[in-house]
Design a protein around this motif. Structure first.
Motif, mmCIF file in Angstrom:
data_model
loop_
_atom_site.group_PDB
_atom_site.id
_atom_site.type_symbol
_atom_site.label_atom_id
_atom_site.label_comp_id
_atom_site.label_asym_id
_atom_site.label_seq_id
_atom_site.Cartn_x
_atom_site.Cartn_y
_atom_site.Cartn_z
ATOM 1 N N LEU A 1 9.149 -4.448 4.890
ATOM 2 C CA LEU A 1 8.842 -3.606 3.730
ATOM 3 C C LEU A 1 7.338 -3.411 3.595
ATOM 4 O O LEU A 1 6.858 -2.299 3.391
ATOM 5 N N GLU A 2 6.599 -4.500 3.730
ATOM 6 C CA GLU A 2 5.149 -4.380 3.578
ATOM 7 C C GLU A 2 4.589 -3.438 4.639
ATOM 8 O O GLU A 2 3.741 -2.585 4.349
ATOM 9 N N TYR A 3 5.081 -3.579 5.860
ATOM 10 C CA TYR A 3 4.613 -2.681 6.929
ATOM 11 C C TYR A 3 4.938 -1.223 6.574
ATOM 12 O O TYR A 3 4.093 -0.331 6.726
ATOM 13 N N GLN A 4 6.130 -0.988 6.082
ATOM 14 C CA GLN A 4 6.500 0.393 5.736
ATOM 15 C C GLN A 4 5.674 0.920 4.563
ATOM 16 O O GLN A 4 5.362 2.110 4.507
ATOM 17 N N PHE A 5 5.339 0.036 3.600
ATOM 18 C CA PHE A 5 4.474 0.494 2.496
ATOM 19 C C PHE A 5 3.122 0.956 3.050
ATOM 20 O O PHE A 5 2.598 2.001 2.677
ATOM 21 N N VAL A 6 2.567 0.127 3.957
ATOM 22 C CA VAL A 6 1.244 0.443 4.496
ATOM 23 C C VAL A 6 1.335 1.663 5.421
ATOM 24 O O VAL A 6 0.502 2.567 5.370
ATOM 25 N N ARG A 7 2.368 1.694 6.227
ATOM 26 C CA ARG A 7 2.550 2.829 7.144
ATOM 27 C C ARG A 7 2.654 4.145 6.357
ATOM 28 O O ARG A 7 2.167 5.185 6.765
ATOM 29 N N GLY A 8 3.267 4.069 5.179
ATOM 30 C CA GLY A 8 3.421 5.267 4.347
ATOM 31 C C GLY A 8 2.140 5.659 3.628
ATOM 32 O O GLY A 8 2.053 6.755 3.090
ATOM 33 N N GLY A 9 1.152 4.748 3.573
ATOM 34 C CA GLY A 9 -0.117 5.110 2.941
ATOM 35 C C GLY A 9 -0.557 4.193 1.821
ATOM 36 O O GLY A 9 -1.620 4.412 1.225
ATOM 37 N N CYS A 10 0.234 3.171 1.495
ATOM 38 C CA CYS A 10 -0.210 2.211 0.472
ATOM 39 C C CYS A 10 -1.219 1.237 1.077
ATOM 40 O O CYS A 10 -1.298 1.086 2.296
ATOM 41 N N GLU A 11 -1.949 0.549 0.181
ATOM 42 C CA GLU A 11 -2.907 -0.456 0.668
ATOM 43 C C GLU A 11 -2.190 -1.723 1.105
ATOM 44 O O GLU A 11 -2.542 -2.358 2.078
ATOM 45 N N LYS A 12 -1.205 -2.112 0.298
ATOM 46 C CA LYS A 12 -0.531 -3.398 0.536
ATOM 47 C C LYS A 12 0.637 -3.517 -0.426
ATOM 48 O O LYS A 12 0.889 -2.617 -1.231
ATOM 49 N N HIS A 13 1.326 -4.643 -0.319
ATOM 50 C CA HIS A 13 2.327 -4.991 -1.325
ATOM 51 C C HIS A 13 1.665 -5.044 -2.701
ATOM 52 O O HIS A 13 0.545 -5.560 -2.823
ATOM 53 N N ALA A 14 2.334 -4.594 -3.732
ATOM 54 C CA ALA A 14 1.776 -4.712 -5.078
ATOM 55 C C ALA A 14 1.907 -6.143 -5.602
ATOM 56 O O ALA A 14 1.207 -6.532 -6.528
ATOM 57 N N TYR A 15 2.813 -6.912 -5.029
ATOM 58 C CA TYR A 15 3.049 -8.297 -5.493
ATOM 59 C C TYR A 15 3.912 -8.984 -4.446
ATOM 60 O O TYR A 15 4.488 -8.323 -3.568
ATOM 61 N N ILE A 16 3.996 -10.297 -4.537
ATOM 62 C CA ILE A 16 4.845 -11.028 -3.595
ATOM 63 C C ILE A 16 6.289 -10.629 -3.897
ATOM 64 O O ILE A 16 6.757 -10.775 -5.030
#
Ligand code: GLY
Ligand code: MN
Ligand code: MN
Length: 487
Positions: free
Chosen positions: A267-282
C-alpha cells in the motif's frame, strides 16, 4: 523594532528579489523539484504563497493590536542514538508558512489596525552552514525564509532569546502554546533551550504580558478547508483509493500478497507511486480477528485464504492526509455469508451517515454518531443472533469507537473543535462506522471485525456533499469483482 534587526535582515529589506533558480532550498520548490511543486507561485504542493499570506492576515484579524502569535516549530526526533525519525513539522507553523525545516520559530506580529501593512512575519531559522550542508544537504537559511517564504524579517535561530525578548517588550499580548515542558525528554527540549536561563517557555511566561492560546485560533481556520486544500485532499484520496483497489485486486492475481506486512508495504508503495509523499500514518493491516483490535498496527501475521482482510491506511500529499478503511475477502470466491452480513450492515450505515453531512441539516458530529449507533442497531437486528440488541450494547460490545473526526494536515485534525458544534460547509471529516464481533458474540459472526471509512467534504446542502474517497470500491459486487483479480 528597527534597532533589533540584524544587518542581514535590513539588507534584505531593501534588496528583496527572487533568488536565482540555482538556489537550493531545504525543501522542494518549483525551481528545484517541479514534479512536486508543479505550479510557479506555490510554496508547497497545491498551496500558493498568496494563500499562506492570506492565512496569516486572517489570523491577524483575530488578534488585538500589539499582539504576537509565536509558533515554535518542531526539532528532529531520534529513535535511537543518531538514528532520526522522518521530520514532522508543527502543523500550525506549516499551515501559516509552508516552512518544512526543523528548529525554527515563526512570529506573526500584529502592530495596529491598518490591515496588511501592520502584520509582520518574523522567521527565526537556522542560518546556512556549508559544513552541515555537506552532510545534510541544502537548507533554506535566512535567505530562503525571506525570499521564498516571504518573511518580512528574518533572524538566526541562535539569536532567538534576545530577538524574542525585544519583540515581547514592544507588544502587549502573546498568543502561543506551551511546548517542550519539563515533562518531556531532554532530547526534545534541547534545541529550544538556548542556555540554562533562556528556556523559550520561561521567556514567554515570565514576560507578564497578556497570554492567550494560539492553537484554538488557528484551529478555527484549519477546520474549514479552502478550495485549494480540498483539491489537494481530493488528490491524496484519489491516489490512496486507487492503491487500495489495486491491493484488493492482488487477491486473485498470480502474485497474491501473503502477509499483513507485505500488504502494508504494498500500500505504501502504491501511495508513493501514485504521487503521495508517504503513508499518512502507520496503517492497520489485519487478517481476520486481528481487526477486533481497533488500532492493530503490529501487522506481523500472515494473510489466510478465506479470512477477511481489514485495512485502515492512507497516503499523505502536501502534508494532507487521506484516511481510508476497507475490508475484503482474501479469496477470489468473494465474501462468505457471515462476512457479507456484517460488511453490508456497516456499509449501509456508512452510506446513510455520509448522506447527512450537510450544513443545511444542522447536525453535529455527535448527532451523526448517534445516528450511526441506531442504524447499526437496526441493521444488526435483521441478523441471526442479534434480534434484541440494544443501542447501548452496540456501543459497548460491537462498535466501541466514534463515527469520525476532522481530517487534514493532522490525521485527527483540530481536536479542539467540539463534537457538539454543527458541521459546516468545507469541513473535511471521516465517516467510519464499524462492527467487531467478539468471541462471546453470536457464533457464526465471531472474529469478524471491520469498518468502512470515507473522507467527506461537508456540503452546504446534501447535494453538495463530496465523498473524496468515492473511487475506493466498497459495494459488495465491486469488491468481489476486484478480488477475482480483474484489474
Ligand atoms: N486511522 C485512524 C482513524 O481512522 O482514525
Ligand atoms: Mn479515521
Ligand atoms: Mn482510519
Amino acid at each position: 523594532m528597527k534597532t533589533q534587526l540584524s544587518i542581514f535582515s535590513k539588507r534584505f529589506l531593501f534588496t528583496r528579489s527572487r533568488l536565482s533558480s540555482a538556489f537550493a532550498a531545504g525543501q522542494p520548490t518549483y525551481e528545484t523539484r517541479p514534479h512536486i511543486i508543479t505550479q510557479p507561485g506555490d510554496l508547497t504542493p497545491g498551496i500558493s504563497a498568496m494563500e499562506y499570506y492570506q492565512r496569516r492576515l486572517e489570523l491577524s484579524t483575530k488578534l488585538p493590536p500589539k499582539s504576537l502569535a509565536i509558533i515554535v516549530g518542531n526539532p528532529i526526533q531520534f529513535s535511537s542514538g543518531s538514528v532520526f525519525y522522518d521530520f514532522q513539522q508543527d502543523n500550525d507553523l506549516y499551515y501559516l508558512t509552508g516552512w518544512l525545516e526543523p528548529d525554527s520559530i515563526v512570529v506573526i506580529e500584529k502592530k495596529g489596525e491598518n490591515g496588511p501593512d501592520d502584520v509582520v512575519l518574523h522567521m527565526l531559522v537556522p542560518e546556512k552552514n556549508p559544513k552541515k550542508e555537506l552532510w545534510e544537504g541544502p537548507k533554506s537559511g535566512l535567505e530562503g525564509a525571506y525570499n521564498i517564504f516571504n518573511a518580512d524579517l528574518v533572524e538566526d535561530i541562535k539569536n532567538a532569546p534576545n530577538y524574542l525578548k525585544n519583540l515581547i517588550k514592544e507588544n502587549d499580548n502573546i498568543y502561543w502554546d506551551k511546548k517542550f515542558d519539563s515533562k518531556q525528554s531532554d532530547g526534545l527540549k534541547q534545541f529550544f533551550t538556548f542556555s540554562t536561563n533562556d528556556n523559550i517557555n520561561d521567556i514567554i511566561t515570565k514576560s507578564n504580558k497578556r497570554m492567550g492560546k494560539l492553537s484554538s485560533l488557528v484551529a478555527e481556520m484549519r477546520v474549514i478547508k479552502s478550495d485549494a486544500e480540498v483539491q489537494m485532499m481530493q488528490k491524496a484520496c484519489d491516489i490512496s483509493s486507487r492503491a487500495i483497489n489495486r491491493a484488493m485486486a492482488k487477491v486473485g492475481s498470480e502474485d497474491p500478497l501473503l502477509s499483513e506486512n507485505e500488504l502494508a508495504k504494498y500500500l505504501e508503495y502504491q501511495f508513493v507511486r501514485g504521487g503521495c509523499e508517504k503513508h499518512a500514518y502507520i496503517p492497520v493491516v489485519a487478517n481476520g480477528s486481528n481487526a477486533l483490535c481497533l488500532h492493530y498496527t503490529r501487522n506481523d501475521d500472515v494473510l489466510r485464504e478465506g479470512d477477511l482482510v481489514f485495512i485502515d491506511a492512507g497516503g499523505k500529499l502536501g502534508g494532507y492526509c487521506a484516511d481510508i478503511s476497507r475490508a475484503w475477502p482474501n479469496s477470489p470466491e468473494g465474501f462468505s455469508e457471515p462476512q457479507k452480513d456484517i460488511y453490508q450492515a456497516v456499509l449501509n450505515t456508512n452510506k446513510q451517515c455520509i448522506e447527512v453531512c450537510a450544513e443545511s441539516l444542522g447536525l453535529s458530529f455527535h448527532d451523526i454518531h448517534e445516528m450511526s449507533v441506531s442504524t447499526l442497531r437496526s441493521e444488526l437486528r435483521n441478523l441471526p443472533g442479534f434480534a434484541n440488541v440494544t443501542s447501548s450494547e452496540v456501543s459497548r460490545m460491537y462498535y466501541p469507537h466514534y463515527i469520525g473526526h476532522n481530517v487534514g494536515l493532522d490525521l485527527h485534525d483540530v481536536p479542539s473543535i467540539s463534537n457538539f458544534s454543527k458541521l459546516r460547509k468545507n469541513q473535511v471529516i471521516t465517516i467510519e462506522p464499524g462492527l467487531y464481533i467478539p468471541n462471546d458474540g453470536p457464533k457464526h459472526y465471531r472474529g469478524i471485525g471491520l469498518r468502512v471509512e470515507d473522507n467527506v467534504v461537508v456540503g452546504a446542502t446534501p447535494k453538495d456533499i463530496i465523498n473524496l474517497t468515492r473511487e475506493c470500491k466498497k459495494e459488495v459486487a465491486d469488491v468481489e469483482e476486484l478480488v477475482k483479480g480483474s484489474i
